[in-house]
Scaffold this motif. Sequence first.
Motif, PDB file in Angstrom:
ATOM      1  N   UNK A   1       0.823  -1.214   0.000  1.00  0.00           N
ATOM      2  CA  UNK A   1       0.000   0.000   0.000  1.00  0.00           C
ATOM      3  C   UNK A   1       0.858   1.264   0.000  1.00  0.00           C
ATOM      4  N   UNK A   2       0.277   2.343  -0.451  1.00  0.00           N
ATOM      5  CA  UNK A   2       1.026   3.606  -0.490  1.00  0.00           C
ATOM      6  C   UNK A   2       0.308   4.636  -1.313  1.00  0.00           C
ATOM      7  N   UNK A   3       0.958   5.769  -1.585  1.00  0.00           N
ATOM      8  CA  UNK A   3       0.321   6.867  -2.320  1.00  0.00           C
ATOM      9  C   UNK A   3       0.175   6.576  -3.819  1.00  0.00           C
ATOM     10  N   UNK A   4      -0.336   7.582  -4.518  1.00  0.00           N
ATOM     11  CA  UNK A   4      -0.536   7.454  -5.971  1.00  0.00           C
ATOM     12  C   UNK A   4       0.346   8.492  -6.667  1.00  0.00           C
ATOM     13  N   UNK A   5       1.172   8.018  -7.579  1.00  0.00           N
ATOM     14  CA  UNK A   5       2.016   8.934  -8.335  1.00  0.00           C
ATOM     15  C   UNK A   5       1.647   8.816  -9.816  1.00  0.00           C
ATOM     16  N   UNK A   6       1.606   9.965 -10.492  1.00  0.00           N
ATOM     17  CA  UNK A   6       1.275   9.947 -11.922  1.00  0.00           C
ATOM     18  C   UNK A   6       2.504  10.281 -12.756  1.00  0.00           C
ATOM     19  N   UNK A   7       2.602   9.621 -13.920  1.00  0.00           N
ATOM     20  CA  UNK A   7       3.641   9.926 -14.908  1.00  0.00           C
ATOM     21  C   UNK A   7       2.914  10.306 -16.181  1.00  0.00           C
TER      22      UNK A   7
END
Length: 434
Positions: A92-98
């Motif tokens: 689990x963890x945050x959401x990063x966008x590319x």
Amino acid sequence: MKHSYLLASLALLALPAVAQNPALNARIAQLAQAEETKVIAWRRDFHQHPELGNEEKRTAGIVAAHLKKLGLEVQTGIGRTGVVGILKGGKPGPVVALRADMDALPVTEATGLAFASTVKTTYLGQPVGVMHACGHDSHVAMLMGAAEVLSQVKKELSGTVKFIFQPAEEGSLPGVVGGAKLMIQEGVLDNPKVDAIFGLHINAQTEAGSLSYRPGGEMASADRFTIKVIGKGAHGARPWNSVDPVVTAAQIIMGLQTIVSRQVNLTDDAAVVTVGTLKAGVRYNVIPDQVELTGTIRAFDKKTQEQIWAAVRRTAKGIAESAGATVEVGFEAYVPVTYNDPPLAARMLPTLQAVAGGATNVREVKVNTWAEDFALYQEKVPGLFVFVGGMRKGVDPATTADHHTPGFTLDESGFTLGVKTLATLAADYLAAPK
Ligand SMILES: [Zn+2]
Ligand SMILES: [Zn+2]
């Protein structure tokens, strides 16, 4: 200048120099290297089949099929032709966008490359070629590569990676909403909600193997303006019967040149006013009724931007009045300043230095009067936008063709660093988002 450079270098040394997970990062580097042949092949294919903004159907189809093959959750048709892929990590963890942009430009290619574009179209009524003259073909290919790399290490990722393939970065036709703006309106930063976003641009004037960026304001705001000069037509032999909009438009164009040179405080920041189109008349001996010109305004802060808008309006109106003509002046705010969140930029600098093979390969650059609709994502979430070198080592940048010109070429050996940068920024951010 030298002193501030020294201070900046010392400040860099004070930052933590290690990336979050050396074993994972080494694996990502290895996988990125293994992608090189594929990334170059994808890029050449996109280069040969360029599509204008909002028409990236073939490109989007290839991207969506690739992401599906990798096992990602894929959404299509976001912001017309945009594609979004969601990769869930093992922890689990945050959401990063590319993000990568997919559109080409109405430019007729003259590179002589074996995979040069021969595509032709009609743009705003004019016949023209279509060319990936800004390098967005390489952005799509590099992000496809990064998706393949990260999907191979997904078990080790602490969170989610959202891959955004965006249409129409170069802008849509006048009055049409597109690009990042439309994707954001359609919820691209929600479900799951994005915590931070990274993007890159290839640079044909910096060496392959290098990265460059600027914390804070990196690229300018860009606005489009239109000035319609309304006069009175007449026979070209009897100009006294006219209110000549051609001569008036010419005076307005010259008047606009004094805004930046005489009215903006250039010690604060750079600014630009450029007239790009001028449409007047159909025949050499007929004075037309009206003339239309369009242009772009670049600035680095809101106050200067507003000052220039007012000056353009005042200049056009005043000159037209002096000639007995009238004007209609319109503005379209296209993108705000590309603003790299300073804490995020500082936080990710060790990652940039690690992927580029040392601090000397990462340059902090001056402001750039280009503009990027990546700025619209950065208005919503912290973001970092990096330039990746795409010029052959040892070449004088002054001799290379600029972006948006028919001779624009790239050194493909720079792409692997782009893949590595995207994938490692995502992995490192997820490992330690704060
Ligand atoms: Zn461009
Ligand atoms: Zn571009």
